[in-house]
Design a protein around this motif. Structure first.
Motif, PDB file in Angstrom:
ATOM      1  N   VAL A   9       0.846  -1.200   0.000  1.00 45.66           N
ATOM      2  CA  VAL A   9       0.000   0.000   0.000  1.00 45.66           C
ATOM      3  C   VAL A   9       0.879   1.246   0.000  1.00 45.66           C
ATOM      4  CG1 VAL A   9      -1.730   1.321   1.285  1.00 45.66           C
ATOM      5  CG2 VAL A   9      -1.934  -1.172   1.107  1.00 45.66           C
ATOM      6  N   LEU A  10       1.926   1.259   0.814  1.00 47.74           N
ATOM      7  CA  LEU A  10       2.841   2.396   0.849  1.00 47.74           C
ATOM      8  C   LEU A  10       3.544   2.585  -0.492  1.00 47.74           C
ATOM      9  CD1 LEU A  10       4.354   1.996   4.424  1.00 47.74           C
ATOM     10  CD2 LEU A  10       2.845   3.822   3.606  1.00 47.74           C
ATOM     11  N   GLN A  11       3.904   1.483  -1.139  1.00 51.55           N
ATOM     12  CA  GLN A  11       4.534   1.582  -2.459  1.00 51.55           C
ATOM     13  C   GLN A  11       3.584   2.200  -3.474  1.00 51.55           C
ATOM     14  OE1 GLN A  11       5.623  -2.513  -3.123  1.00 51.55           O
ATOM     15  NE2 GLN A  11       7.554  -2.323  -2.025  1.00 51.55           N
ATOM     16  N   GLU A  12       2.298   1.893  -3.355  1.00 53.05           N
ATOM     17  CA  GLU A  12       1.297   2.424  -4.281  1.00 53.05           C
ATOM     18  C   GLU A  12       1.006   3.900  -4.055  1.00 53.05           C
ATOM     19  OE1 GLU A  12      -0.737   0.947  -6.804  1.00 53.05           O
ATOM     20  OE2 GLU A  12       0.649  -0.736  -6.699  1.00 53.05           O
ATOM     21  N   PHE A  13       0.887   4.300  -2.780  1.00 51.42           N
ATOM     22  CA  PHE A  13       0.372   5.630  -2.471  1.00 51.42           C
ATOM     23  C   PHE A  13       1.377   6.581  -1.841  1.00 51.42           C
ATOM     24  CE2 PHE A  13      -3.357   2.811  -2.487  1.00 51.42           C
ATOM     25  CZ  PHE A  13      -4.093   3.453  -3.462  1.00 51.42           C
ATOM     26  N   GLY A  14       2.555   6.116  -1.482  1.00 47.18           N
ATOM     27  CA  GLY A  14       3.574   7.008  -0.942  1.00 47.18           C
ATOM     28  C   GLY A  14       3.630   6.992   0.573  1.00 47.18           C
ATOM     29  N   ASP A  15       4.715   7.562   1.083  1.00 45.65           N
ATOM     30  CA  ASP A  15       4.996   7.534   2.517  1.00 45.65           C
ATOM     31  C   ASP A  15       4.147   8.485   3.341  1.00 45.65           C
ATOM     32  OD1 ASP A  15       6.898   5.584   2.152  1.00 45.65           O
ATOM     33  OD2 ASP A  15       8.552   7.011   1.974  1.00 45.65           O
ATOM     34  N   GLU A  16       3.478   9.457   2.701  1.00 41.62           N
ATOM     35  CA  GLU A  16       2.668  10.404   3.464  1.00 41.62           C
ATOM     36  C   GLU A  16       1.392   9.748   4.000  1.00 41.62           C
ATOM     37  OE1 GLU A  16       3.456  11.821   0.035  1.00 41.62           O
ATOM     38  OE2 GLU A  16       5.377  12.229   0.992  1.00 41.62           O
ATOM     39  N   LEU A  17       1.064   8.609   3.501  1.00 42.89           N
ATOM     40  CA  LEU A  17      -0.144   7.904   3.902  1.00 42.89           C
ATOM     41  C   LEU A  17       0.109   7.136   5.196  1.00 42.89           C
ATOM     42  CD1 LEU A  17      -3.006   7.173   2.758  1.00 42.89           C
ATOM     43  CD2 LEU A  17      -1.949   5.152   1.807  1.00 42.89           C
ATOM     44  N   MET A  18      -0.854   7.189   6.124  1.00 45.84           N
ATOM     45  CA  MET A  18      -0.745   6.391   7.333  1.00 45.84           C
ATOM     46  C   MET A  18      -1.430   5.053   7.074  1.00 45.84           C
ATOM     47  SD  MET A  18      -2.224   6.895  11.185  1.00 45.84           S
ATOM     48  CE  MET A  18      -1.218   8.297  11.594  1.00 45.84           C
ATOM     49  N   VAL A  19      -0.693   3.979   7.274  1.00 48.49           N
ATOM     50  CA  VAL A  19      -1.219   2.642   7.030  1.00 48.49           C
ATOM     51  C   VAL A  19      -1.108   1.839   8.315  1.00 48.49           C
ATOM     52  CG1 VAL A  19      -0.917   0.515   5.702  1.00 48.49           C
ATOM     53  CG2 VAL A  19      -0.534   2.729   4.609  1.00 48.49           C
ATOM     54  N   LEU A  20      -2.213   1.281   8.749  1.00 50.24           N
ATOM     55  CA  LEU A  20      -2.201   0.381   9.896  1.00 50.24           C
ATOM     56  C   LEU A  20      -1.866  -1.010   9.381  1.00 50.24           C
ATOM     57  CD1 LEU A  20      -5.409   1.602  11.745  1.00 50.24           C
ATOM     58  CD2 LEU A  20      -3.036   2.229  12.189  1.00 50.24           C
ATOM     59  N   ASP A  21      -0.840  -1.605   9.930  1.00 45.89           N
ATOM     60  CA  ASP A  21      -0.359  -2.891   9.451  1.00 45.89           C
ATOM     61  C   ASP A  21      -0.916  -4.014  10.311  1.00 45.89           C
ATOM     62  OD1 ASP A  21       0.991  -5.077   8.491  1.00 45.89           O
ATOM     63  OD2 ASP A  21       2.970  -4.130   8.534  1.00 45.89           O
ATOM     64  N   GLY A  22      -1.856  -4.751   9.770  1.00 45.88           N
ATOM     65  CA  GLY A  22      -2.430  -5.900  10.461  1.00 45.88           C
ATOM     66  C   GLY A  22      -1.836  -7.203   9.982  1.00 45.88           C
ATOM     67  N   GLY A  23      -0.724  -7.127   9.266  1.00 47.51           N
ATOM     68  CA  GLY A  23      -0.082  -8.316   8.726  1.00 47.51           C
ATOM     69  C   GLY A  23      -0.515  -8.564   7.297  1.00 47.51           C
ATOM     70  N   PRO A  24       0.123  -9.508   6.631  1.00 43.99           N
ATOM     71  CA  PRO A  24      -0.222  -9.791   5.234  1.00 43.99           C
ATOM     72  C   PRO A  24      -1.645 -10.327   5.106  1.00 43.99           C
ATOM     73  CG  PRO A  24       1.492 -11.295   6.023  1.00 43.99           C
ATOM     74  CD  PRO A  24       1.203 -10.333   7.129  1.00 43.99           C
ATOM     75  N   CYS A  25      -2.244 -10.049   3.970  1.00 40.04           N
ATOM     76  CA  CYS A  25      -3.599 -10.511   3.681  1.00 40.04           C
ATOM     77  C   CYS A  25      -3.624 -12.030   3.714  1.00 40.04           C
ATOM     78  CB  CYS A  25      -4.009  -9.985   2.306  1.00 40.04           C
ATOM     79  SG  CYS A  25      -5.641 -10.471   1.794  1.00 40.04           S
ATOM     80  N   LYS A  26      -4.561 -12.600   4.443  1.00 41.01           N
ATOM     81  CA  LYS A  26      -4.647 -14.057   4.581  1.00 41.01           C
ATOM     82  C   LYS A  26      -5.237 -14.727   3.349  1.00 41.01           C
ATOM     83  CE  LYS A  26      -3.133 -14.265   8.804  1.00 41.01           C
ATOM     84  NZ  LYS A  26      -1.736 -13.968   8.847  1.00 41.01           N
ATOM     85  N   VAL A  27      -6.089 -14.013   2.616  1.00 38.36           N
ATOM     86  CA  VAL A  27      -6.730 -14.602   1.441  1.00 38.36           C
ATOM     87  C   VAL A  27      -5.901 -14.333   0.192  1.00 38.36           C
ATOM     88  CG1 VAL A  27      -8.791 -14.579  -0.014  1.00 38.36           C
ATOM     89  CG2 VAL A  27      -9.015 -14.482   2.466  1.00 38.36           C
ATOM     90  N   GLY A  28      -5.373 -13.146   0.052  1.00 32.80           N
ATOM     91  CA  GLY A  28      -4.528 -12.810  -1.087  1.00 32.80           C
ATOM     92  C   GLY A  28      -5.297 -12.207  -2.242  1.00 32.80           C
TER      93      GLY A  28
END
Length: 180
Positions: A9-28
């Motif tokens: 998500v950070l790679q897509e939208f940049g570092d200014e975005l706050m992202v809560l990291d709940g771990g990798p997507c389990k379904v994909g």
């Protein structure tokens, strides 16, 4: 290619975005899309739930979009070319992958292989990732693998087609779209 981690998500939208990291997507892969506005439900995009599971939940058969192509609305993730990495994706059976690698030999470069079959690679410049034999495990890692290959700068991604069977429909759908 859809993000499956906070880093994606950070790679897509940049570092200014706050992202809560709940771990990798389990379904994909993304969820199934079922159109229930008709007289009978229609599966517009397969996910990890099979058509049989969806039919059981709906209490009636769920049609595939192939049975009603003139009525299928455009929905997110149902365009023919979608989920494609920057590298060109080719679906190739294991024998074709091995033949191509043998022909290129040590000169092979900027190629990645994602396959269930074990292949012999004569070049250190070819990336190889083994695809799980399980549909759910493959669905979980598919987009992360494609993103990783892109990050490493490959130009071609050769992918072995997945087995027949409804449990593979979601992965098969994403691979076909990535390769178109």
């Amino acid at each position: 290619v859809s993000p499956t981690t906070a880093q994606h998500v950070l790679q897509e939208f940049g570092d200014e975005l706050m992202v809560l990291d709940g771990g990798p997507c389990k379904v994909g892969i993304e969820s199934s899309i079922v159109d229930c506005t008709r007289s009978q439900p229609v599966l517009l995009r397969p996910g990890v739930l099979t058509r049989e599971q969806l039919s059981a939940a709906c209490g009636q058969p769920v049609l595939s979009a192939d049975h009603t192509p003139d009525q299928a609305p455009r929905a997110a993730g149902t365009l023919e070319s979608h989920y494609a990495p920057n590298a060109k994706v080719r679906l190739m059976d294991a024998k074709a992958i091995q033949t191509a690698l043998d022909l290129l030999g040590a000169d092979a470069a900027h190629i990645a292989v994602y396959a269930r079959s074990i292949v012999r690679i004569k070049s250190s410049k070819v990336l190889y990732r083994r695809m799980p034999d399980d549909a759910l495990a493959t669905a979980e890692q598919l987009f992360a693998v494609l993103r990783d290959f892109d990050t490493q700068g490959v130009k071609l991604i050769w992918i072995e087609p997945v087995p027949n069977g409804t449990e593979w429909d979601g992965v098969r759908d994403r691979l076909a779209r990535a390769a178109s």
